[in-house]
Design a protein around this motif. Structure first.
Motif, PDB file in Angstrom:
ATOM      1  N   VAL A 148      -1.175   3.805  -1.033  1.00  0.00           N
ATOM      2  CA  VAL A 148      -0.387   3.782   0.197  1.00  0.00           C
ATOM      3  C   VAL A 148       1.071   4.037  -0.129  1.00  0.00           C
ATOM      4  CG1 VAL A 148       0.271   2.376   2.189  1.00  0.00           C
ATOM      5  CG2 VAL A 148      -2.003   2.149   1.217  1.00  0.00           C
ATOM      6  N   TRP A 149       1.689   4.943   0.636  1.00  0.00           N
ATOM      7  CA  TRP A 149       3.107   5.239   0.490  1.00  0.00           C
ATOM      8  C   TRP A 149       3.887   4.152   1.197  1.00  0.00           C
ATOM      9  CZ3 TRP A 149       5.990   8.812  -2.008  1.00  0.00           C
ATOM     10  CH2 TRP A 149       7.327   8.898  -1.647  1.00  0.00           C
ATOM     11  N   PRO A 150       4.996   3.663   0.725  1.00  0.00           N
ATOM     12  CA  PRO A 150       5.698   3.936  -0.523  1.00  0.00           C
ATOM     13  C   PRO A 150       5.364   2.958  -1.640  1.00  0.00           C
ATOM     14  CG  PRO A 150       7.176   2.734   0.909  1.00  0.00           C
ATOM     15  CD  PRO A 150       5.861   2.905   1.651  1.00  0.00           C
ATOM     16  N   GLY A 151       4.605   1.906  -1.337  1.00  0.00           N
ATOM     17  CA  GLY A 151       4.342   0.863  -2.318  1.00  0.00           C
ATOM     18  C   GLY A 151       3.689   1.334  -3.601  1.00  0.00           C
ATOM     19  N   GLU A 152       2.736   2.234  -3.502  1.00  0.00           N
ATOM     20  CA  GLU A 152       2.016   2.699  -4.682  1.00  0.00           C
ATOM     21  C   GLU A 152       2.344   4.151  -5.025  1.00  0.00           C
ATOM     22  OE1 GLU A 152      -2.055   0.208  -4.586  1.00  0.00           O
ATOM     23  OE2 GLU A 152      -1.829   1.665  -2.976  1.00  0.00           O
ATOM     24  N   ALA A 153       3.504   4.617  -4.581  1.00  0.00           N
ATOM     25  CA  ALA A 153       3.882   6.016  -4.805  1.00  0.00           C
ATOM     26  C   ALA A 153       4.019   6.342  -6.286  1.00  0.00           C
ATOM     27  CB  ALA A 153       5.183   6.325  -4.079  1.00  0.00           C
ATOM     28  N   ALA A 154       4.691   5.480  -7.037  1.00  0.00           N
ATOM     29  CA  ALA A 154       4.888   5.742  -8.471  1.00  0.00           C
ATOM     30  C   ALA A 154       3.549   5.809  -9.199  1.00  0.00           C
ATOM     31  CB  ALA A 154       5.786   4.671  -9.078  1.00  0.00           C
ATOM     32  N   SER A 172      -6.720  10.353  -7.387  1.00  0.00           N
ATOM     33  CA  SER A 172      -6.697   9.444  -6.250  1.00  0.00           C
ATOM     34  C   SER A 172      -6.074  10.124  -5.037  1.00  0.00           C
ATOM     35  CB  SER A 172      -5.923   8.169  -6.600  1.00  0.00           C
ATOM     36  OG  SER A 172      -4.593   8.494  -6.943  1.00  0.00           O
ATOM     37  N   ALA A 173      -6.071   9.417  -3.918  1.00  0.00           N
ATOM     38  CA  ALA A 173      -5.491   9.938  -2.677  1.00  0.00           C
ATOM     39  C   ALA A 173      -4.292   9.079  -2.285  1.00  0.00           C
ATOM     40  CB  ALA A 173      -6.533   9.924  -1.575  1.00  0.00           C
ATOM     41  N   LEU A 174      -3.375   9.672  -1.517  1.00  0.00           N
ATOM     42  CA  LEU A 174      -2.174   8.970  -1.064  1.00  0.00           C
ATOM     43  C   LEU A 174      -2.082   9.080   0.441  1.00  0.00           C
ATOM     44  CD1 LEU A 174       0.513   7.530  -1.872  1.00  0.00           C
ATOM     45  CD2 LEU A 174       1.560   9.792  -1.826  1.00  0.00           C
TER      46      LEU A 174
END
Length: 107
Positions: free
Chosen positions: A28-34, A80-82
């Motif tokens: 999920v953006w932005p929490g797991e963006a990196a 993975s998917a975002l």
């Protein structure tokens, strides 16, 4: 000449790497963006350009793809998917990865 396999069996879509057939995990953006950027190769400029192209043209197929899901977009990478929940998140994603693909110089 005898054909041992049916043509439909030859054209069957194969599952993604690993052969599990399970869908890739969704970040999920932005929490797991990196995490998503790291595991899907955002350090390589060519990969970033493919990500941007997939986001611009939803429904394309390839190593990176994007699809609309309700009011959001989902960018699918090789690992993975975002999920980008709104247009603002989509713009933040584009601004975050563009320097990796095209460098720091202005357009």
């Amino acid at each position: 000449m005898r054909v041992f396999a049916r043509p439909s069996a030859l054209l069957r879509l194969r599952p993604r790497r690993g052969g599990t057939g399970r869908p890739p995990p969704v970040r999920v953006w932005p929490g797991e963006a990196a995490l998503w950027l790291g595991e899907n190769g955002a350090c390589r400029p060519r990969a970033v350009r493919h990500m941007l192209a997939a986001l611009a043209i939803s429904g394309t197929r390839g190593r990176y793809a994007a699809r609309a899901a309700g009011g959001s977009k989902v960018v699918i990478g090789p690992v993975s998917a975002l999920a980008l929940h709104d247009a603002e998140a989509e713009m933040q994603f584009v601004f975050r990865i563009t320097p990796y693909g095209y460098g720091e110089e202005a357009f």
